[in-house]
Design an enzyme around this catalytic site. Structure first.
Site, mmCIF file in Angstrom:
data_model
loop_
_atom_site.group_PDB
_atom_site.id
_atom_site.type_symbol
_atom_site.label_atom_id
_atom_site.label_comp_id
_atom_site.label_asym_id
_atom_site.label_seq_id
_atom_site.Cartn_x
_atom_site.Cartn_y
_atom_site.Cartn_z
ATOM 1 N N LYS A 116 0.841 -1.211 0.000
ATOM 2 C CA LYS A 116 0.000 0.000 0.000
ATOM 3 C C LYS A 116 0.873 1.257 0.000
ATOM 4 O O LYS A 116 0.665 2.185 -0.777
ATOM 5 C CB LYS A 116 -0.896 -0.014 1.248
ATOM 6 N N LYS A 128 3.326 -2.274 11.162
ATOM 7 C CA LYS A 128 1.998 -2.285 11.807
ATOM 8 C C LYS A 128 2.169 -2.719 13.248
ATOM 9 O O LYS A 128 3.100 -3.462 13.571
ATOM 10 C CB LYS A 128 1.073 -3.275 11.094
ATOM 11 N N ASP A 168 -5.394 3.116 13.861
ATOM 12 C CA ASP A 168 -6.114 2.054 13.132
ATOM 13 C C ASP A 168 -7.339 1.760 14.008
ATOM 14 O O ASP A 168 -7.754 2.633 14.798
ATOM 15 C CB ASP A 168 -5.212 0.822 12.936
HETATM 16 P P1 NDP Z 1 -12.421 2.587 14.127
HETATM 17 O O1 NDP Z 1 -11.982 1.950 15.381
HETATM 18 O O2 NDP Z 1 -12.570 4.063 14.072
HETATM 19 O O3 NDP Z 1 -13.781 1.950 13.627
HETATM 20 C C1 NDP Z 1 -13.904 0.583 13.420
HETATM 21 C C2 NDP Z 1 -15.326 0.271 13.003
HETATM 22 O O4 NDP Z 1 -15.407 -1.080 12.562
HETATM 23 C C3 NDP Z 1 -16.306 0.401 14.157
HETATM 24 O O5 NDP Z 1 -17.567 0.746 13.655
HETATM 25 C C4 NDP Z 1 -16.304 -1.018 14.728
HETATM 26 O O6 NDP Z 1 -17.472 -1.353 15.451
HETATM 27 C C5 NDP Z 1 -16.228 -1.841 13.465
HETATM 28 N N1 NDP Z 1 -15.576 -3.119 13.755
HETATM 29 C C6 NDP Z 1 -14.347 -3.302 14.296
HETATM 30 N N2 NDP Z 1 -14.107 -4.597 14.482
HETATM 31 C C7 NDP Z 1 -15.205 -5.234 14.067
HETATM 32 C C8 NDP Z 1 -15.559 -6.599 13.988
HETATM 33 N N3 NDP Z 1 -14.725 -7.562 14.415
HETATM 34 N N4 NDP Z 1 -16.781 -6.906 13.468
HETATM 35 C C9 NDP Z 1 -17.618 -5.940 13.030
HETATM 36 N N5 NDP Z 1 -17.331 -4.630 13.100
HETATM 37 C C10 NDP Z 1 -16.152 -4.297 13.595
HETATM 38 O O7 NDP Z 1 -11.361 2.091 13.021
HETATM 39 P P2 NDP Z 1 -11.049 2.706 11.585
HETATM 40 O O8 NDP Z 1 -12.258 3.319 10.989
HETATM 41 O O9 NDP Z 1 -9.811 3.490 11.691
HETATM 42 O O10 NDP Z 1 -10.668 1.374 10.775
HETATM 43 C C11 NDP Z 1 -11.614 0.627 10.041
HETATM 44 C C12 NDP Z 1 -10.891 -0.221 9.003
HETATM 45 O O11 NDP Z 1 -10.172 0.639 8.112
HETATM 46 C C13 NDP Z 1 -9.857 -1.196 9.563
HETATM 47 O O12 NDP Z 1 -9.834 -2.346 8.748
HETATM 48 C C14 NDP Z 1 -8.547 -0.435 9.394
HETATM 49 O O13 NDP Z 1 -7.444 -1.304 9.330
HETATM 50 C C15 NDP Z 1 -8.800 0.246 8.062
HETATM 51 N N6 NDP Z 1 -7.996 1.426 7.767
HETATM 52 C C16 NDP Z 1 -7.929 2.487 8.615
HETATM 53 C C17 NDP Z 1 -7.205 3.611 8.276
HETATM 54 C C18 NDP Z 1 -7.180 4.828 9.130
HETATM 55 O O14 NDP Z 1 -6.583 5.830 8.704
HETATM 56 N N7 NDP Z 1 -7.790 4.850 10.297
HETATM 57 C C19 NDP Z 1 -6.439 3.663 7.022
HETATM 58 C C20 NDP Z 1 -6.638 2.539 6.162
HETATM 59 C C21 NDP Z 1 -7.378 1.457 6.535
HETATM 60 P P3 NDP Z 1 -17.420 -1.426 17.072
HETATM 61 O O15 NDP Z 1 -17.341 0.002 17.522
HETATM 62 O O16 NDP Z 1 -18.678 -2.111 17.437
HETATM 63 O O17 NDP Z 1 -16.186 -2.211 17.430
HETATM 64 O O1 2IT Z 2 -4.116 0.716 7.369
HETATM 65 C C1 2IT Z 2 -3.647 1.865 7.257
HETATM 66 O O2 2IT Z 2 -3.193 2.272 6.188
HETATM 67 C C2 2IT Z 2 -3.672 2.731 8.433
HETATM 68 N N1 2IT Z 2 -4.202 2.335 9.465
HETATM 69 C C3 2IT Z 2 -3.053 4.088 8.379
HETATM 70 C C4 2IT Z 2 -1.570 3.995 8.609
HETATM 71 C C5 2IT Z 2 -0.840 5.311 8.742
HETATM 72 O O3 2IT Z 2 0.361 5.236 9.010
HETATM 73 O O4 2IT Z 2 -1.423 6.385 8.567
#
Ligand code: NDP
Ligand code: 2IT
Length: 447
Positions: A116, A128, A168
């Protein structure tokens, strides 16, 4: 499964060495299948054991995190950091706090992150980290003490030119701030060692929005190129209701889409009038509550138990933004039957291997995670640049750079997909485009 003996052997050995690491092996299998045509063209990779070297993380640290809860009781958790690959830049990648976190999950995320980060075109290697700590129901002071204890070990492994963590699942601005404060206290240094920081201490404007916004920029570009359409007038389903989901919803709506469903790990809400994002933000960002609350506050909205059932909601565009393997083959079949035209991944590996293949076979515009959600880490890269230069860019400036990066990622993945004979196969396209640069750098640097 494989056409080449070399790739097959690499995978067989990987399975033998990493038994029971299902998520890690799933991510590796997808990558290896995609890279076969590239490997066939480059016999020096086998000779130099490049795939074996690429799949083995450079360093994997596991550590103990002891902290005390508000009752004064001692608690013990496990912390991790994988420093996967530093061929093209310092290790970079988020930290996840969730009870499901284990070595397999950290390694799959680190491997994905390596490709990525390469796709962003910025000089960042892959890393990570995380912990099996569960932030749900913890007080603010418990979160602070956990973050401090976590950083008291992690600080010795990271640094602004070595390894730069970010957020994350379960790690947002609050947790990054506590970890930053502890790093600064221990090292007596104010540096850009973490990204996703608060705006008052070196954070970048638009980092909070970047993953969700970037996902929609990528999706819009893919829709334009592959189907000559865009978000306008489309019905959208976004799973999750965290950082990525909220800002994916915001941008999809700004681009003319109507988001009718969102979820958390308990269930999903359906709102035929279009989700009111202010209500979601209040429940999730301010109150840290459950999404079921939305149906109590918004007339006409329904709550359904079971988060996976969100894929039964009819839509044109699906944006899985919650977690790995949240969308399986049955869900993919339902989405296609209901007329979905695009599925782009905001979460990391939200579609199972079978689901992802089904989308490509059915000519759905499928945006694989490492390409579609790269906007978050790309903007983290922009935060690192601003920190090194000791300046800060405007929201518009960062947002414009983010848009440029996402369009470029799509174009590169698309060009490779076309080269391999299927313009809808952005899985192969993204894997080859991301791997090429890492592979060149590894070969150039020798052992
Ligand atoms: P958050 O913690 O802000 O939100 C996570 C969301 O996903 C919540 O709504 C949570 O629900 C739900 N969730 C988590 N685990 C589960 C599960 N086992 N089953 C069902 N729902 C679940 O995280 P992010 O929004 O930051 O991350 C979401 C995804 O995006 C992840 O896969 C992460 O790796 C990816 N990501 C994040 C980035 C970032 O910049 N933050 C960048 C790129 C990818 P609940 O509150 O009920 O746990
Ligand atoms: O999965 C991802 O790309 C992230 N959680 C963000 C990583 C970062 O260094 O901003």
């Amino acid at each position: 499964m494989f056409k080449t003996k070399y790739v097959e052997k690499v995978y067989t050995d990987l399975v033998a060495k990493n038994k029971n690491e299902t998520e890690f092996l799933q991510a590796a299998l997808e990558i290896l299948e995609s890279l076969e045509p590239y490997v066939q063209k480059h016999p020096e990779l086998e000779q130099k054991k490049l795939l074996e070297r690429f799949l083995e993380p450079e360093r994997f640290v596991q550590f103990k995190v002891v902290w005390t809860d508000d009752k004064g009781e001692f608690q013990v958790n496990r912390g991790y950091r994988v420093q996967y690959n530093s061929a093209i830049g310092p290790y970079k990648g988020g930290i996840r706090f969730h009870p499901s976190v284990n070595a397999s999950i950290i390694k799959f995320l680190g491997l994905e992150q390596t490709l990525k980060n390469s796709l962003t075109s910025l000089p960042m290697g892959g890393g990570k980290g995380g912990s099996d700590f569960d932030p749900k129901g913890k007080s603010d002071t418990e979160i602070m003490r956990f973050c401090q204890s976590f950083m008291t070990e992690l600080y010795r492994h990271i640094g602004p030119d070595t390894d730069v963590p970010a957020g994350d699942i379960g790690v947002g601005a609050r947790e990054v701030a506590y970890m930053f404060g502890q790093y600064k206290r221990i090292k007596n240094e104010f540096t850009g060692v973490l990204t996703g920081k608060g705006l008052s201490f070196g954070g970048s404007l638009a980092r909070k929005e970047a993953t969700g916004y970037g996902l929609c920029y990528f999706t819009n570009e893919a829709l334009k190129t592959l189907l000559n359409t865009d978000f306008n007038g489309k019905t959208v389903v976004v799973s999750g209701s965290g950082n990525v989901a909220i800002y994916a919803n915001q941008k999809a709506t700004q681009l003319g889409g109507k988001v009718v469903a969102m979820s958390d790990s308990n269930g999903y809400v359906y709102d035929p009038n279009g989700i009111d994002l202010d209500v979601i933000k209040q429940i999730k960002e301010v109150e840290r509550g459950r999404i079921s609350e939305y149906a109590n506050r918004v007339k006409g909205a329904e709550y359904h138990e079971g988060s996976k059932n969100i894929w039964n909601v009819k839509c044109d565009i699906a944006l899985p933004c919650a977690t790995q393997n949240e969308l399986d083959l049955d869900a993919a079949k339902t989405l296609v039957k209901n007329g979905v035209i695009a599925v782009c991944e905001g979460a990391n590996m939200p579609s199972t291997l079978e689901a992802a293949k089904y989308f490509v076979e059915n000519k759905v515009v499928f945006g694989p995670a490492k390409a579609a959600n790269a906007g978050g880490v790309a903007t983290s890269g922009l935060e690192m640049t601003q920190n090194s230069n000791r300046l800060s860019w405007s929201f518009e400036e960062v947002d414009a750079k983010l848009q440029g990066i996402m369009v470029n990622i799509f174009k590169n993945a698309h060009a490779k997909a076309v080269e391999q004979g299927n313009k809808f196969d952005l899985i192969t396209g993204a894997n080859i485009a991301g791997f090429e640069k890492v592979c060149d750098a590894m070969l150039a640097q020798g052992i």
